[in-house]
Design an enzyme around this catalytic site. Sequence first.
Site, short mmCIF file in Angstrom:
data_model
loop_
_atom_site.label_atom_id
_atom_site.label_comp_id
_atom_site.label_asym_id
_atom_site.label_seq_id
_atom_site.Cartn_x
_atom_site.Cartn_y
_atom_site.Cartn_z
N HIS A 18 1.01 -1.15 0.03
CA HIS A 18 -0.01 -0.09 -0.05
C HIS A 18 0.90 1.16 0.02
CE1 HIS A 18 -3.79 1.95 1.85
NE2 HIS A 18 -3.18 2.91 0.98
N HIS A 20 1.40 4.67 -2.54
CA HIS A 20 1.12 5.51 -3.84
C HIS A 20 2.50 6.19 -4.09
CE1 HIS A 20 -3.35 5.46 -2.64
NE2 HIS A 20 -2.76 5.46 -1.60
N HIS A 198 -9.45 0.85 -1.90
CA HIS A 198 -9.36 1.74 -0.66
C HIS A 198 -10.85 1.50 0.03
CE1 HIS A 198 -5.38 3.30 -1.59
NE2 HIS A 198 -5.41 3.79 -0.69
N GLU A 201 -11.44 3.40 5.44
CA GLU A 201 -10.38 4.41 5.90
C GLU A 201 -10.91 5.64 6.53
OE1 GLU A 201 -8.07 6.56 2.79
OE2 GLU A 201 -6.51 7.31 4.30
N ASP A 279 1.62 3.93 2.78
CA ASP A 279 0.78 4.82 2.41
C ASP A 279 1.46 5.95 1.41
OD1 ASP A 279 -1.83 5.26 1.27
OD2 ASP A 279 -2.74 6.19 3.23
N ASP A 280 1.71 6.97 2.20
CA ASP A 280 2.24 8.25 1.45
C ASP A 280 3.43 8.91 2.47
OD1 ASP A 280 -0.06 8.97 -0.87
OD2 ASP A 280 -1.14 8.58 0.91
N1 ADE Z 1 -4.50 8.75 -2.38
C1 ADE Z 1 -3.22 8.68 -1.84
N2 ADE Z 1 -3.30 8.27 -0.64
C2 ADE Z 1 -4.58 8.18 -0.35
C3 ADE Z 1 -5.32 7.63 0.95
N3 ADE Z 1 -4.50 7.31 2.07
N4 ADE Z 1 -6.59 7.20 0.85
C4 ADE Z 1 -7.26 7.61 -0.28
N5 ADE Z 1 -6.62 7.90 -1.50
C5 ADE Z 1 -5.20 8.23 -1.26
ZN ZN Z 2 -3.77 4.88 0.18
#
Ligand code: ADE
Ligand code: ZN
Length: 344
Positions: A18, A20, A198, A201, A279-280
Site C-alpha cells: 500500500h 502511492h 481503498h 479508511e 501509504d504516502d
Molecule cells: N491517495 C493517496 N493516498 C490516499 C489515501 N490514504 N486514501 C485515499 N486516497 C489516497
Molecule cells: Zn492509500
Amino acid sequence: MTDYANALIDNLPKAELHLHIEGTLEPEMMLELAKRNGVRLPYQNVAQVREAYQFDCLQDFLDLYYMGMSVLLHEQDFHDLTVAYLQKVALDGLTHVELFFDPQAHTDRGVSFETVLGGLVSALEQGHRELGISAKLIMCFLRHLPEEQAFDTLNTACKHKEHIYAVGLDSSEKGFPPENFSRVFAAARKAGFVAVAHAGEEGPAEYVKTSLDDLNVQRVDHGNRALDDAALTARLVREQTPLTMCPLSNLRLKGIPDLASSPVKKALDAGLLVSVNSDDPSYFGGYLNDNYRAVHQALGLHEEEIITLAKNSFASSFLEDKQKQKAMDKVDEVAKSLKANSGI
Ligand code: ADE
Ligand code: ZN
C-alpha cells in the site's frame, strides 16, 4: 524496544503493498522538480513545505497531494521519483512492492498516461536489476471523478496490460461508495486485471462489504472500519482477505487519535491477514520500517508478531504461491539467525 525487535524490524525481508508513488515525493525533490520544470509552488523552501503538512482529515491531505504532484511533468520525473523510493526502501529490507499510481491526477493536467507509465516502468526495471526488488503496478481510479473518466482510463490501460497488474480505487472516500465503480471494475476484471480498493479508511464498514461484493476485490486497502462490524470481521478472517493497514497515515489523517489506537494489534488478534504499509510516506512522516517501529512501540507488539507482519506482507501479495512461500521461509530464516546473534 529489545535489540532483537529492532534487528527484526531493520533486517527482515518485507513487501510493501500500500504505497502511492506520488506520495513518496519528498519536499526536496518537489522543489527541485519545480525549478527544473518551471512550475510555481506556494512554497519557498523545504521548511515551508513540511509546515504545510498538517491535516485534519483525508481531504486536507489530498488537496496538498494533488498540488504537490503538479511538478511531475516528464517521464524522467516519474523515473527519478520511483528510483528514489526504491533506493530508500531497499535499506528497509524491502524485496517486493506493489505500488499504486493515479493516472487521472496526471492526464487531467495534460501529462499523458504513457509519460507516467514509461517513467515508472523503467524505474521498476532498474530497481529489479540493481536492487533486487520485484514489483507490480496497481492503477487506481480516482473515486471523486465520474465513472466515465474511469472508463477512459481503463481503455488506455488496456493498451498497456503487460505493465499493469491490478486496478484500485482511491481518493476521497466519504460520499463516494465503491458501487459507483461496479461497472468499471467488472470491465477491468473482464480485461484481466486483479482488483483492490481503498475502503474503511474514513468510510464505513459497509464500504468494505461493497468493495468485496460489488467490486470483487481480492485485497482491501486500510479496512480499519471493518473491525466495527463483527460479522464482516468474521468473514474477512474466514476468507483471509488481506487488509493493508497504514498506521502513520491513520495518525496523521486523524483516523485515530494516537498510535495506541491503531487497529493493527486488534486485527492480528482477530486472525485477520493484516500487513503494515506506509501509504504516502513523504507526507505522513515515515517509510515502511518507521511504520513497523511505530506499531511495535505503541502497541507493545511481541517479536513473533513482527515476524508475522513481515510474513503477512508476502502472504497478502500478488506473488505466485511458490514465490510467496520462498519469501516467507526467508523471513523465518533471517529471524532465526538474528535471534541466534542477539543471544536470546
Ligand atoms: N491517495 C493517496 N493516498 C490516499 C489515501 N490514504 N486514501 C485515499 N486516497 C489516497
Ligand atoms: Zn492509500
